[in-house]
Design an enzyme around this catalytic site. Sequence first.
Site, PDB file in Angstrom:
ATOM      1  N   ASN A   1       0.863  -1.186   0.000  1.00  0.00           N
ATOM      2  CA  ASN A   1       0.000   0.000   0.000  1.00  0.00           C
ATOM      3  C   ASN A   1       0.899   1.235   0.000  1.00  0.00           C
ATOM      4  O   ASN A   1       1.471   1.589   1.028  1.00  0.00           O
ATOM      5  CB  ASN A   1      -0.900  -0.030   1.250  1.00  0.00           C
ATOM      6  CG  ASN A   1      -1.762   1.208   1.355  1.00  0.00           C
ATOM      7  OD1 ASN A   1      -1.857   2.005   0.414  1.00  0.00           O
ATOM      8  ND2 ASN A   1      -2.407   1.380   2.505  1.00  0.00           N
ATOM      9  N   TRP A   2       0.991   1.864  -1.159  1.00  0.00           N
ATOM     10  CA  TRP A   2       1.898   3.012  -1.297  1.00  0.00           C
ATOM     11  C   TRP A   2       1.369   4.257  -0.600  1.00  0.00           C
ATOM     12  O   TRP A   2       2.102   5.231  -0.455  1.00  0.00           O
ATOM     13  CB  TRP A   2       2.122   3.327  -2.778  1.00  0.00           C
ATOM     14  CG  TRP A   2       2.914   2.300  -3.512  1.00  0.00           C
ATOM     15  CD1 TRP A   2       3.637   1.264  -2.973  1.00  0.00           C
ATOM     16  CD2 TRP A   2       3.087   2.205  -4.931  1.00  0.00           C
ATOM     17  NE1 TRP A   2       4.240   0.548  -3.972  1.00  0.00           N
ATOM     18  CE2 TRP A   2       3.916   1.106  -5.180  1.00  0.00           C
ATOM     19  CE3 TRP A   2       2.614   2.952  -6.023  1.00  0.00           C
ATOM     20  CZ2 TRP A   2       4.289   0.728  -6.472  1.00  0.00           C
ATOM     21  CZ3 TRP A   2       2.972   2.582  -7.307  1.00  0.00           C
ATOM     22  CH2 TRP A   2       3.804   1.474  -7.523  1.00  0.00           C
TER      23      TRP A   2
ATOM     24  N   GLY B   1       3.027   2.326  10.649  1.00  0.00           N
ATOM     25  CA  GLY B   1       3.994   3.398  10.450  1.00  0.00           C
ATOM     26  C   GLY B   1       4.765   3.771  11.699  1.00  0.00           C
ATOM     27  O   GLY B   1       5.427   4.805  11.746  1.00  0.00           O
TER      28      GLY B   1
ATOM     29  N   GLY C   1       2.921  -0.979   4.198  1.00  0.00           N
ATOM     30  CA  GLY C   1       3.065   0.416   3.798  1.00  0.00           C
ATOM     31  C   GLY C   1       4.512   0.735   3.474  1.00  0.00           C
ATOM     32  O   GLY C   1       5.011   0.445   2.385  1.00  0.00           O
ATOM     33  N   GLY C   2       5.210   1.300   4.461  1.00  0.00           N
ATOM     34  CA  GLY C   2       6.580   1.799   4.264  1.00  0.00           C
ATOM     35  C   GLY C   2       7.516   0.855   3.531  1.00  0.00           C
ATOM     36  O   GLY C   2       8.222   1.260   2.597  1.00  0.00           O
TER      37      GLY C   2
HETATM   38  P1  13P Z   1       3.313   0.381   7.531  1.00  0.00           P
HETATM   39  O1  13P Z   1       3.744  -0.938   6.919  1.00  0.00           O
HETATM   40  O2  13P Z   1       4.048   1.554   7.008  1.00  0.00           O
HETATM   41  O3  13P Z   1       3.251   0.275   9.019  1.00  0.00           O
HETATM   42  O4  13P Z   1       1.782   0.601   7.047  1.00  0.00           O
HETATM   43  C1  13P Z   1       0.863  -0.404   7.219  1.00  0.00           C
HETATM   44  C2  13P Z   1      -0.373  -0.044   6.478  1.00  0.00           C
HETATM   45  O5  13P Z   1      -1.120   0.827   6.874  1.00  0.00           O
HETATM   46  C3  13P Z   1      -0.641  -0.763   5.239  1.00  0.00           C
HETATM   47  O6  13P Z   1      -1.924  -0.501   4.770  1.00  0.00           O
END
Ligand code: 13P
Length: 252
Positions: A9-10, A173, A234-235
């Site tokens: 998920n960018w 995050g 995400g990251g």
């Molecule tokens: P992170 O992997 O950056 O913690 O984000 C998770 C997220 O919200 C994926 O949708």
Amino acid sequence: MRKNVIAGNWKMNKTLSEATQFVDDVMDKIPSEDKVEAIVCAPFPYLASLAEKTKGTNVKVSAQNMHFEDNGAFTGEVSPVMLKDIGVTHVVIGHSERREYFAETDETVNKKTHAAFNHGLTPIVCVGETLEQREANETKSLVETQVKKAIEGLSNEQVAQTIIAYEPVWAIGTGKTASSEDANEVCAHIRQVVKSVTDEVTAEAVIIQYGGSVKPSNVDELLAQSDIDGALVGGASLEADSFLQLVEAGAK
Ligand code: 13P
């Protein structure tokens, strides 16, 4: 046997050229579809070109949100009809950031989940508790309500095709991951909840991802758990190398 689904998920990141470069870098290196499913959840402006580019490869393209109506006077919104039309296959629904900042509710999540199936899109439905809720011991009851509401009114066949992403809000995050045992406990609970409103076959088929600070160094341990069938990342999904490592872990 359930297959792992790794979705990057960018969020609100990347320019078009960065998005294109990423897909160029990973496209031919993704293991075959019978081993793992790889999805990139890109911002709206890039979806059409990424869907075109990845046609016939094992990279699926997902939106990060959509409206539940087919069309109409909803300025700034994007409909499931539009997503399907440009070759998008998946859509993230009810991400905690949308629940927190954009007034997404369990009711709109349910409408969007139905809309996704009505238009042949696979929903990735996000659920998860805040730190406050976890500390108040409300995780399981909250997640139960979110899951039940999200899938209300779907056929068992549709539920079996739904991807559920358990993302504890406090782990997103922040670099804090739920321990793999804690994450698995909630994912197993989600499967029980699905079983309670459908049947065993459906519950065993449904893909349940974990999300929240997943990275190449912790993904193996998470995926080794009995009820975790992939990750929503995400990251660590923003760099091609890191995304590839996650997908390769999913194919093991
Ligand atoms: P992170 O992997 O950056 O913690 O984000 C998770 C997220 O919200 C994926 O949708």
